[in-house]
Each structure stands twice: as C-alpha cells, then as structure tokens.
Design an enzyme around this catalytic site. Structure first.
Site, PDB file in Angstrom:
ATOM      1  N   CYS A 185       3.413   2.759   1.976  1.00 27.67           N
ATOM      2  CA  CYS A 185       2.631   2.161   3.072  1.00 27.67           C
ATOM      3  C   CYS A 185       3.553   1.233   3.870  1.00 27.67           C
ATOM      4  CB  CYS A 185       1.448   1.375   2.519  1.00 27.67           C
ATOM      5  SG  CYS A 185       0.354   2.394   1.513  1.00 27.67           S
TER       6      CYS A 185
ATOM      7  N   CYS B 186      -1.428 -10.274  -0.803  1.00 26.46           N
ATOM      8  CA  CYS B 186      -1.522  -8.817  -0.743  1.00 26.46           C
ATOM      9  C   CYS B 186      -0.310  -8.213  -0.054  1.00 26.46           C
ATOM     10  CB  CYS B 186      -2.761  -8.417   0.058  1.00 26.46           C
ATOM     11  SG  CYS B 186      -4.215  -8.487  -0.918  1.00 26.46           S
TER      12      CYS B 186
END
Ligand code: SF4
Length: 366
Positions: A132, A352
C-alpha cells in the site's frame, strides 16, 4: 526510545532448537499431538491451560502432571516467549513495544490505553507484501510470516509487562500491526483459536478484531471459521483511486470485497468497520465522500477517517482540517457513523501505517 537491551536490533538468532514449541498449537492440535505420543488427550487440555497462565515458562511448573510426563515433555518440546527488546512511550500514553523473534528479527506491537480499555494492536507478519503506497510497513517489503506462537506471544509479553507495572489488563486485540493477517491465514486461524479459547488467552470475539486490506476469498473463509469483528482498509471509493494506492485492488476490486463483507458473520450487535485514510488531493474531496456514501449504502457499518500521517518516505500529505470535516459532514448527512481518528502515538512512529520503519532502518544499520 528506552532501550532495554544494549543492541536490540542486532540480527542474531536467540535460540535454535529441534524441539516443538507448544504455543504453536491450538487446544485441539495439542490434544492430537499428545495423543500421538501415547497419552490421553485430556493431558493436552491440561497442558494447554498451563501454557497461558502468567509466568509459565517450564514444564516443571505444571504441578498436576506426573513427573515422568513432565520430563518427557522437556525432552521434545518447549514453551516460547518473546523478549521485549525496546519500548517507547508517546506523550499521549501509547506504548510501542519492539519484540525480538528467535531469528533476531524485530516486530512491533502498540498498546493504546484509553479510559475504559487497553487495546493492543498486534503484528501478523515481519513486513508486508501488499505494498500500500501510504504505508511505511509496506515500504519494508516482506520478510516472513509470524508463527502462531509469535502472534499470541505479543499478547503474553505485553500483558506480563503491564502486570509487573500494575498497569491493568489488555482488554481488546486488533490485528492492525505489521502485515496482512489474511495473507498468513493458517497461522492467523490457530492464533485466533488460542486468543479466544477460555483455557487460552480468553478474549471474547467482541473484543477481537481482524483487519484486512481486502483479500476477498479469505474474508469469506475466515467467516466460516470465526465470528469476530472485521475492519476493512478501504481508502478509496472507486477502483480507479484504490488501484493507485492499493495494489491488492487489482486482484480483488471493491465490489468483490464488499460482497465478501456482506457474507461475513459478525458478533451480534456489531457492524463492519471501514478504515479510510485521507490523502490530500487523492481521495479527500467532497465528491469522493459522496461516492463513498453511495458505495456503502445498505451496509451496516462505521467509518473511521484517518488523516494521513506524513513521513519523508511517503509521497502523500495530510488534508487541511476543513477538508477533513467537509468529508465527514457528507457521510454524516448520509446517515453514517463517522469518526475522525486522531492518530495515537504519532510522535513515536506508532500510528497507523507507521510501524516498523525505524526498526527496519536500524536492522539495516541506517
Ligand atoms: Fe500491509 Fe496493511 Fe501496510 Fe497495506 S496498510 S502495506 S496491508 S501493513
């Protein structure tokens, strides 16, 4: 960072052994292994219960087993534990732990203390192969899967640290650390069985969350084995946008992921969680919010908006506060429960998408 060992990032094996780590078995697997040794499966159940009691590291501590049996176990098996190699505390109370694996690699777990709960975010792999574009773990590449013992070992090690400091108990487990849990599927299943077994770590399914970037067939498979909370890293409201930032979308496009989600059996009263990282100029417009509202129509869910954590290695920036609120507003008006998640532990790279960057750099000697 408070370094608890002189050089926690050195890549040196802690231990090599041919013995079997009993923490790699769930209860049924352990009973089968014990049966194959010629003992009653009941002994397997007894041992399993011992494995997850605080402070148990040796078969000699299992006082209700016959001495000869304890000696036999000692010959062929061992009980692993993960040493805490490093620990860093954020100004907001979040704690990032570095845990050393037997082959010298390091993984990270993050404890997020809140008023009424202590959530532990655990890793499932060393690095991640999903790539990602906004995630520092993704930039590390993939080293290896964690074993079930290494997955559950994070919980035991950090609970031990909390108990020693009389800092309470871990109340919630989320698989949102390093790695894609559904890409380490068999080990995830074994670990979940241990985590939710009343003789094991005894977390409820309502307090256990698996997060995925969208491996659709495995979402369906997971749902056939366990009823747990499910979080989907969505991050784009159409395939074109998602393809650019999440390569997994080229294999499993949004429609396939949502269909798998519809089939997933959640714990009663729970809804799906969709995570949406807001990247300035990429997926954060009012138009994107409208597309997202239309996409999730009829799906019982909560949406977490995560303004991007900027980092030199990541080619994205955080949207302005006004843009974030405007995005939230569109979704709220469409009837969704939408939270803007303030990143916890950003000052220690524990937020995150930030995990493992520093440790990987130090493993490389950067
Ligand atoms: Fe892997 Fe999750 Fe990072 Fe994507 S966001 S690269 S799945 S760890």
């Amino acid at each position: 960072m408070e370094i608890l060992k002189s050089n926690p990032y050195q890549i040196e094996p802690l231990m090599t052994t041919d013995k079997i780590d009993l923490r790699n078995f769930n209860k049924e697997q352990l009973q089968q292994w014990i049966s194959a040794l010629g003992h009653s499966p009941y002994r397997g159940r007894q041992i399993f219960a011992w494995l997850y009691r605080p402070g148990i590291t040796d078969f000699q501590q299992m006082t209700d087993l016959p001495q000869q049996f304890r000696d036999e176990l000692q010959e062929s098996a061992f009980i692993s534990s993960l040493p805490i190699a490093a620990q860093e505390v954020s100004t907001d109370g979040t704690i990032k732990y570095g845990l050393q694996l037997h082959d010298g690699l390091l993984i990270e777990s993050v404890l997020i203390p809140e008023e009424e709960r202590n959530t532990l975010c655990i890793s499932s792999q060393v690095g991640c192969a999903m790539g990602c574009a906004f995630c520092l773990t993704g930039t590390m590449g993939f080293s290896r899967n964690l074993t079930p013992a290494e997955i559950v070992g994070q919980i035991s090690a950090i609970q031990r640290d909390l108990s020693q400091r009389q800092a309470g108990r871990i109340t919630n487990i989320v698989f949102m650390g390093m790695g894609e849990p559904l890409a380490n599927f068999d080990n995830l299943l074994t670990a979940l069985a241990i985590i939710m077994d009343e003789l094991g770590l005894h977390f409820t399914n309502r307090s256990t969350t698996v997060s995925t970037c969208g491996l659709a067939p495995r979402i369906i498979e997971l749902g056939k084995r366990f009823r747990v909370n499910l979080a989907i890293s969505l991050h784009g409201a159409d395939d074109e946008t998602r393809n650019k930032i999440m390569p997994v979308n080229l294999t499993y496009p949004i429609a396939e992921v949502l269909e798998a989600c519809r089939q997933f059996p959640l714990p009663s009263g729970k809804v799906l969680m969709f995570e949406y990282i807001l990247l300035a100029g990429i997926n954060d417009s009012v138009g994107d919010a409208q597309k997202l509202a239309a996409l999730l129509k009829g799906v019982p869910c909560k949406i977490n908006l995560l303004p991007c954590n900027e980092a030199p290695e990541i080619p994205f920036s955080q949207p302005s506060r006004n843009r974030v609120y405007a995005f939230q507003d569109v979704l709220r008006k469409a009837g969704y429960t939408v939270l803007i998640r303030i990143s916890r532990g950003a000052d220690i790279s524990a937020a995150c998408g930030q995990l493992a960057n520093k440790s990987k750099q130090e493993q490389k000697g950067v």
